[in-house]
Design a protein around this motif. Structure first.
Motif, mmCIF file in Angstrom:
data_model
loop_
_atom_site.group_PDB
_atom_site.id
_atom_site.type_symbol
_atom_site.label_atom_id
_atom_site.label_comp_id
_atom_site.label_asym_id
_atom_site.label_seq_id
_atom_site.Cartn_x
_atom_site.Cartn_y
_atom_site.Cartn_z
ATOM 1 N N ASP A 102 0.836 -1.211 0.000
ATOM 2 C CA ASP A 102 0.000 0.000 0.000
ATOM 3 C C ASP A 102 0.871 1.262 0.000
ATOM 4 O OD1 ASP A 102 -2.290 1.530 0.037
ATOM 5 O OD2 ASP A 102 -2.474 1.488 2.224
ATOM 6 N N GLU A 139 2.137 5.007 -1.304
ATOM 7 C CA GLU A 139 1.394 6.196 -1.721
ATOM 8 C C GLU A 139 1.503 6.421 -3.218
ATOM 9 O OE1 GLU A 139 1.160 11.009 -0.764
ATOM 10 O OE2 GLU A 139 2.409 9.676 0.453
ATOM 11 N N LYS A 140 2.727 6.273 -3.774
ATOM 12 C CA LYS A 140 2.939 6.445 -5.215
ATOM 13 C C LYS A 140 3.648 5.217 -5.768
ATOM 14 C CE LYS A 140 3.029 11.502 -5.420
ATOM 15 N NZ LYS A 140 3.778 12.701 -5.892
ATOM 16 N N THR A 141 3.179 4.765 -6.914
ATOM 17 C CA THR A 141 3.693 3.512 -7.464
ATOM 18 C C THR A 141 4.865 3.704 -8.420
ATOM 19 O OG1 THR A 141 2.014 3.661 -9.209
ATOM 20 C CG2 THR A 141 1.484 2.327 -7.262
ATOM 21 N N GLY A 158 -0.488 3.646 -13.544
ATOM 22 C CA GLY A 158 -0.338 4.726 -12.573
ATOM 23 C C GLY A 158 -0.408 6.098 -13.201
ATOM 24 N N SER A 169 -5.155 3.421 -12.491
ATOM 25 C CA SER A 169 -5.186 3.555 -11.033
ATOM 26 C C SER A 169 -4.906 4.997 -10.626
ATOM 27 C CB SER A 169 -4.134 2.633 -10.403
ATOM 28 O OG SER A 169 -2.817 3.132 -10.611
ATOM 29 N N ARG A 185 -2.147 6.083 -9.542
ATOM 30 C CA ARG A 185 -1.345 6.073 -8.315
ATOM 31 C C ARG A 185 0.092 6.578 -8.502
ATOM 32 N NH1 ARG A 185 -1.697 0.316 -5.806
ATOM 33 N NH2 ARG A 185 -0.434 1.330 -4.165
ATOM 34 N N GLN A 240 -0.514 12.331 -6.844
ATOM 35 C CA GLN A 240 -1.264 12.593 -5.618
ATOM 36 C C GLN A 240 -2.735 12.306 -5.863
ATOM 37 O OE1 GLN A 240 -0.713 16.582 -4.152
ATOM 38 N NE2 GLN A 240 -2.429 16.452 -2.726
ATOM 39 N N GLN A 241 -3.389 11.725 -4.913
ATOM 40 C CA GLN A 241 -4.790 11.368 -5.059
ATOM 41 C C GLN A 241 -5.627 12.598 -5.401
ATOM 42 O OE1 GLN A 241 -6.427 9.270 -1.728
ATOM 43 N NE2 GLN A 241 -8.398 8.913 -2.686
ATOM 44 N N SER A 260 -4.633 13.266 -10.654
ATOM 45 C CA SER A 260 -4.005 12.294 -11.538
ATOM 46 C C SER A 260 -4.383 12.560 -12.991
ATOM 47 C CB SER A 260 -4.436 10.875 -11.143
ATOM 48 O OG SER A 260 -3.842 9.941 -12.007
#
Length: 517
Positions: free
Chosen positions: A209, A211-213, A280, A303, A305, A308-309, A312
């Motif tokens: 999990d 934060e950024k992939t 991502g 996603s 990811r 930042q949420q 995107s």
């Protein structure tokens, strides 16, 4: 209408034909588009004294950059034969593929080198031995093959048993920076590489999990061609990359400012029948590369990811910084931020000379989004590179809000900062029951100039302010031509022209009742 992750993109041309309900021959449509483009096309002259001062970062990037030029009419020629559309330079690409086939001296099976497709065994060394120094076709039978990243030499064909049958999957211990598949030599470059008939699984679950992939730069993608001349990707699926499914690029993204681009970009690359989801950032992206051909492909459900949420900018197809001479033909996208985005960051040159023929966008937030970030507003410098888009047979179905980019109003089309843009034969369909919050369904805005919109249909945007907004004010659009536009059962106003916009030409704009749908 819904397009799933498993949508067969080879059906796109048929779907687009049915939705447009237009029996005009493709060759005639293409000639029309070129005529519209030439009619509005204008040369823009920039004063050498108008260049903004470069930041220290841009000065550093300038040391490994080259001058960016926009126009090359020879490279913009489009051919149509037997209802197939392709760039004139594809004949050279086809010749090089035949040369690849004749240069290969050995066809090997990776299992003969110790690879086991059980989804448990590390097969990295087996692939390295099979690939050797190139001049080889490596066949990968059905199975799931764990690897820690593969680098392909020149004169290589890597072939599988088909999407979903042959899977190359990143090893659980692979780092976040890993490119699952890329070419071997970024410094000297590689040539004549083809990847065909398999699935690439970046295996994002191995990261947990986070934060950024993505790891920054052009790392963290399923397939990266960097400094590749003559490349092919055919019938390949890419799943859940930290950054991009497919990235056609130079070895380094370059941020030397508008008017410069990265050196050693890829050239002459054809992606056909590729697809992907869970990315991502973008499904397919190009950077600082020329002569890219993308056909019969589909991307959906990012996603987001890598960002930042809620911020995107995850697009199905993104033609990005410094790219030139890109053809997109009969592709599709679903539930992305942008279906197709042609753009650049503020500190890079915009993509130019892009040709789109046939695209189906379903439930993307902004189906077609053309912009040069940082060159929109009055205080921004005028873009020196955002030029030359030809587009035809565009279909946008039900653009909607998205959690990928919160607060972004749904649009079928947005043109910002770009000049010399011709769009011909399009269909924009909204959901009559959706709340578009009195926002426009499509917009030409923020210094866009020399824009032609022709032979279009817009319907179903009943809660929108207008079907098409042509912006006025300090960042007004100018030299915009709209002709043969039919609005059926849609916004109260078909076209709104803002005060201060210049040289707007409207001809044969018609509104019809929803009973005629």
């Amino acid at each position: 209408m819904k397009l799933s992750k498993q949508h067969n993109p080879r059906l796109n041309a048929t779907w687009i034909d049915q939705l447009l309900d237009d029996r005009t021959p493709l060759e005639k449509i293409t000639c029309e588009t070129e005529q519209f483009f030439q009619a509005i096309r204008k040369e823009f002259v920039f004063s050498k004294y108008a260049r903004p001062k470069k930041s220290m970062t841009e000065k550093m990037w300038s040391l490994i950059a080259e001058k960016y030029s926009v126009e090359d009419e020879r490279s913009s020629e489009t051919c149509v034969s037997d209802n197939e559309l392709y760039p004139a330079w594809k004949t050279q690409l086809d010749s090089e593929y035949r040369k690849l086939e004749s240069t290969i001296v050995q066809c090997v099976n990776v299992t003969d080198y110790g690879a086991i497709g059980d989804g448990k065994t590390d097969c990295t060394d087996a692939f390295k031995r099979a690939l050797g120094k190139g001049r080889v076709q490596v066949e990968v039978p059905k199975g799931v093959y764990l690897v820690k990243g593969l680098r392909l030499p020149s004169w290589t064909r890597l072939t599988g048993a088909g999407k979903g049958a042959t899977v190359l999957k990143l090893h659980p211990k692979a780092s976040r920076k890993t490119r699952l598949l890329t070419n071997r030599n970024y410094l000297m470059g590689n040539r004549n590489i083809s990847v065909e008939g398999l699935t690439l699984d970046w295996h994002v679950e191995r990261l947990g999990d986070v934060e950024k992939t993505s790891a920054g730069g052009n790392y963290s993608s399923c397939l990266t061609y960097a400094h590749v001349t003559f490349g092919w990707v055919k019938d390949v699926e890419a799943l859940n990359p930290g950054l991009h499914c497919f990235d056609i690029t130079s070895p380094l993204y370059n941020y030397a400012g508008d008017g410069l681009r990265g050196k050693s970009g890829s050239r002459f690359v054809w992606l056909d029948g590729v697809s992907g989801s869970g990315f991502g950032d973008d499904g397919l992206t190009t950077h600082h590369s020329d002569y890219i051909f993308v056909t019969n492909s589909h991307f959906s459900d990012p996603s987001g990811r890598a960002h930042q949420q809620g911020f995107s900018n995850s697009n199905g197809f993104e033609i990005d910084d410094g790219s030139r001479y890109v053809w997109l033909v009969n592709n599709s996208s679903a539930r992305c931020f942008g279906g197709i985005e042609i753009k650049a960051h503020a500190n890079s040159s915009a993509a130019s000379n892009v040709f789109i023929s046939g695209h189906l966008s379903v439930h993307d937030n902004r189906s077609f989004n053309f912009r040069h970030i940082g060159h929109h507003k009055k205080e921004d410098p005028e873009s020196r590179s955002a030029f030359a888009i030809r587009a035809q047979r565009l279909v946008s179905i039900d653009p909607i809000e998205t959690t990928l980019y919160e607060g972004s109003a749904p649009r079928s089309l947005v043109i910002s900062a770009y000049r010399n843009v011709a769009i011909n034969r399009f269909l924009f369909v909204g959901d009559p029951d959706y709340d578009y919050k009195l926002q426009p369904a499509s917009a030409v805005q923020y210094r866009a100039a020399c824009v032609s919109l022709s032979n279009g249909k817009i319907q179903g945007f009943t809660t929108a302010e207008t079907d098409l907004s042509i912006a006025g004010g300090e960042q007004h659009a100018s030299s915009v031509s709209v002709q043969n536009l039919v609005s059926t059962g849609s916004a109260e106003q078909a076209v709104v022209v803002g005060a201060g916009s210049e040289l707007v030409y409207l001809e044969n704009i018609r509104k019809r009742s929803s009973h005629l749908l």
